[in-house]
Design an enzyme around this catalytic site. Sequence first.
Site, short mmCIF file in Angstrom:
data_model
loop_
_atom_site.label_atom_id
_atom_site.label_comp_id
_atom_site.label_asym_id
_atom_site.label_seq_id
_atom_site.Cartn_x
_atom_site.Cartn_y
_atom_site.Cartn_z
N HIS A 1 0.80 -1.22 0.00
CA HIS A 1 0.00 0.00 0.00
C HIS A 1 0.84 1.28 0.00
O HIS A 1 0.29 2.35 0.24
CB HIS A 1 -0.91 0.04 1.24
CG HIS A 1 -2.08 -0.89 1.16
ND1 HIS A 1 -3.24 -0.57 0.49
CD2 HIS A 1 -2.28 -2.13 1.66
CE1 HIS A 1 -4.10 -1.58 0.60
NE2 HIS A 1 -3.53 -2.54 1.31
N LYS B 1 -8.35 13.76 5.03
CA LYS B 1 -7.51 12.57 4.99
C LYS B 1 -6.44 12.73 6.05
O LYS B 1 -6.34 13.78 6.68
CB LYS B 1 -6.87 12.38 3.60
CG LYS B 1 -6.09 13.61 3.10
CD LYS B 1 -5.57 13.39 1.68
CE LYS B 1 -6.70 13.48 0.69
NZ LYS B 1 -6.70 12.38 -0.27
N ARG B 2 -5.66 11.67 6.24
CA ARG B 2 -4.56 11.75 7.21
C ARG B 2 -3.66 12.93 6.87
O ARG B 2 -3.36 13.21 5.71
CB ARG B 2 -3.77 10.44 7.17
CG ARG B 2 -2.61 10.35 8.12
CD ARG B 2 -2.14 8.90 8.21
NE ARG B 2 -1.94 8.29 6.90
CZ ARG B 2 -0.77 8.25 6.26
NH1 ARG B 2 0.31 8.81 6.81
NH2 ARG B 2 -0.66 7.67 5.10
N LYS C 1 0.64 14.41 1.25
CA LYS C 1 -0.75 14.65 0.84
C LYS C 1 -1.01 16.14 0.61
O LYS C 1 -2.01 16.53 0.05
CB LYS C 1 -1.71 14.08 1.88
CG LYS C 1 -1.62 12.54 1.96
CD LYS C 1 -2.56 11.98 2.99
CE LYS C 1 -2.43 10.48 3.13
NZ LYS C 1 -2.98 9.73 1.99
N THR D 1 -8.65 6.32 -1.55
CA THR D 1 -10.03 5.85 -1.68
C THR D 1 -11.02 6.98 -1.41
O THR D 1 -12.16 6.91 -1.87
CB THR D 1 -10.32 4.68 -0.72
OG1 THR D 1 -9.93 5.04 0.61
CG2 THR D 1 -9.55 3.43 -1.14
N LYS E 1 -14.84 7.93 -3.07
CA LYS E 1 -16.08 8.24 -2.35
C LYS E 1 -16.65 9.57 -2.82
O LYS E 1 -17.87 9.70 -3.02
CB LYS E 1 -15.79 8.28 -0.84
CG LYS E 1 -15.35 6.95 -0.26
CD LYS E 1 -14.69 7.12 1.10
CE LYS E 1 -13.96 5.85 1.50
NZ LYS E 1 -13.04 6.04 2.62
#
Length: 829
Positions: free
Chosen positions: A372, A565-566, A571, A673, A677
């Site tokens: 991952h 998100k985290r 990110k 992911t 969504k």
Amino acid sequence: MPRNPRTGAYQPFKLKPLPNDAHAIGSDFQRYLSYYLGRFQGCSPPYTYEALAYTLRDRLMVDWRNTWNAQLEPGNRRAYYMSLEFLIGRAMGNHLLNLGIKNETDQAMLEFSQTLEEVMEQEPDAGLGNGGLGRLAACFMDSCASLKLPVMGYGIRYEYGMFRQHIDNGYQVEEPDHWLREGNPWEIERVEYSQRVHFGGRSEAYHDALGNTRIRWVDTQDVLAIPFDMPISGYRNQTVNTLRLWKAAATDEFNLNEFNAGSYIEAVRAKNEAEHISMVLYPNDSSENGKELRLRQQYFLASASLHDAVRIWERNGENDYRKFADENVFQMNDTHPTIAVAELMRILIDEKGMMWDAAWVITQRCMAYTNHTLLPEALEKWPLGLFERLLPRLLEIIYEINARFLRQVSLKWPGDIERQKRMSIIEEGEQRYVRMAWLAIVGSFSVNGVAALHSQLLRDGLFHDFYQLWPEKFNNKTNGVTPRRWVAHANPGMTALISTKIGDGWIGDLSQLAQLKPYAEGGQTDFYADWRAVKLANKQRLAALVKADCGVDFNPAALFDVQVKRIHEYKRQLLNILHVIHLYLRIKNGRMDNWVDRCVLIGGKAAPGYAMAKRIIKLANSVAAVVNNDPDVAGRLKLAFLPNYRVSSMEIIAPATDVSEQISTAGKEASGTGNMKFMMNGAVTIGTYDGANIEIMDAVGEENFFLFGLRTAEVDKLHKHYQPWQYVEQDSDLREVLELIRSGHFNPCEPYIFDMITDAIQSPHDPWMTLADFRAYVDAQDRVATAWQDTDGWTRMSILNTASSGFFSTDRTMLEYNREIWKLKPISS
């Protein structure tokens, strides 16, 4: 009671399904409330939730038992999904949807003067995961049940889940999340299936009856693994799979001498140390104690789960281990459970008396590994000293696996010592390590990435040596999310609207959403208006959540721009914040051309030991405090940081989002992911050419996706001569943003606290290259603003994103896993 003619075991009693009408549900609810819980009408809401949960669990029990019995039929191949995380969120709404009895249950609750929504709000989010990895595992389990695949999940029953985050003066503060404080009505304890897990001790050689030298692991400190089962219901198909979670407990042994001598602390030390294993989700591994606990958790999961799978197989009358790999497959979710490779070898050799070669064939045929991450530092490796002290017998087995493997490498590439060093499971150096991903690759028959680009980068980069040796092992399985949770449950308004046009078959087969495309392309005024009305209602619901949790007023008519998100530098929440500051400066400077009102929502948790991520949270909150209270802004721009982001809040966020921020540095995000969504719920993505963004853009068309930024090859090339000062020098907007941060405008009472951020992004060694993508990101956001002003054009893009999202269902992902890796037959229960 009749016996099974094959095994001689007693056949189970047949259970009769319970009635699902409102009267029966209400009657059972009152019985549980009054007789089991000892409460009465008008009691506090948590008890009504518990009583209703037991009422619904009873209605799952017949299908759960029938599914279990069907899966145990001789010759059935079964899969076991091992993951340290299962972020399942709340269970009640999902089960109501899958059982198809939400309306009846709602009616039953009204008879007791309560709404179903009020009762459902009492359920805590199950604290079994950190983020995307655990949520993916939960979606996988949902789809396996909906596809009737015989898959059991194995995880740990953490007493304290992912910490509860609250914001104090803009800073993240972590609080324990004791999600099991009030118990968990969905779980069933299975003490009879407890397993004993060994730690410490030493190896002892002996000879078996045939004169073969054998090893036994002795003088160990043992821990009990007690299973708790949770039902995973399929979508209206009478299938209920099992998620088995292990709780750690001390064995019955008790040092009475120490207790009698007054050493009370020493006497109970074993009990305390045992229970620590399942106490906290993912301890911080920056300390030696944290590392040890985390390794204990990983082995605890692997050992208990493998022994349980072996028990299930043998209980079914099997004892010919030559057939074991034909009937069992283990999917290891990331590197955390990959010690399972060595543990299965230990079980087969030490406990079942097999010879090495035969055991290795079995192990390689039934182990599969999902990677991952593209970040080398995220591939777990354990110091040899720690491994030797905690799992000495496992280390011996790993040494042997490695020695045999390196002989294979040397035969393939004679004399290539450097390649042998790169591929060795044992990393040499001043401190030696066990490379867990390497162990997984060597011991598995399948290695998959989770997006097309991610899998390609694994083959070309991180795992290139292994790919050259075993190209047949490597494959891609692009992630997905379950449409039941993330559309049918989370967005009932849109679900009803879509179903009026194309029927409700799409809930079980998301590819049917493609039938919506004519409604997007035809410019149908009524459907466009209905679509916008659903979105507006969802935005009003999110605005209420933001007001309650952040104290910030979001205007539902504005563009809702969301990144949840985290919190991590790759990110690039920071890039988003820089853009907010840029918009703020445009207002202050009167540059309002092409302006649209915008509400920006950021949410996510930073790892407790990740100082930079926590400082980014502080910056977001500090910028929000200024922007939201500046009279010159006058509500045209809002920023909120949503505390304690979790599954249940995402169920409100995703349906309300207009723009989905997926802006990671290219080549760093394995898949994502959240992007899926949002897409399913009609959000339009602004994103880099990274992870599953690429496949999302391919599905919906680049004209319905806001692409920007460097690509992976460009990032790699730029690393060699990255000079961020050049971007600052050439871009007056960027320079103005950085100067405003450095001036202390957002932190007048806490000088210099953001210097660590500005220093990092202006460093030539910044691996995330935030400044290199700033201008492209700002320009893409300008295109967003232009598109938003064309109401019908935006609605068309929104509908097309939903209509094009069918590929991103985990049903498709699981069918691919099954077709190419697991090879299971669906079970009719």
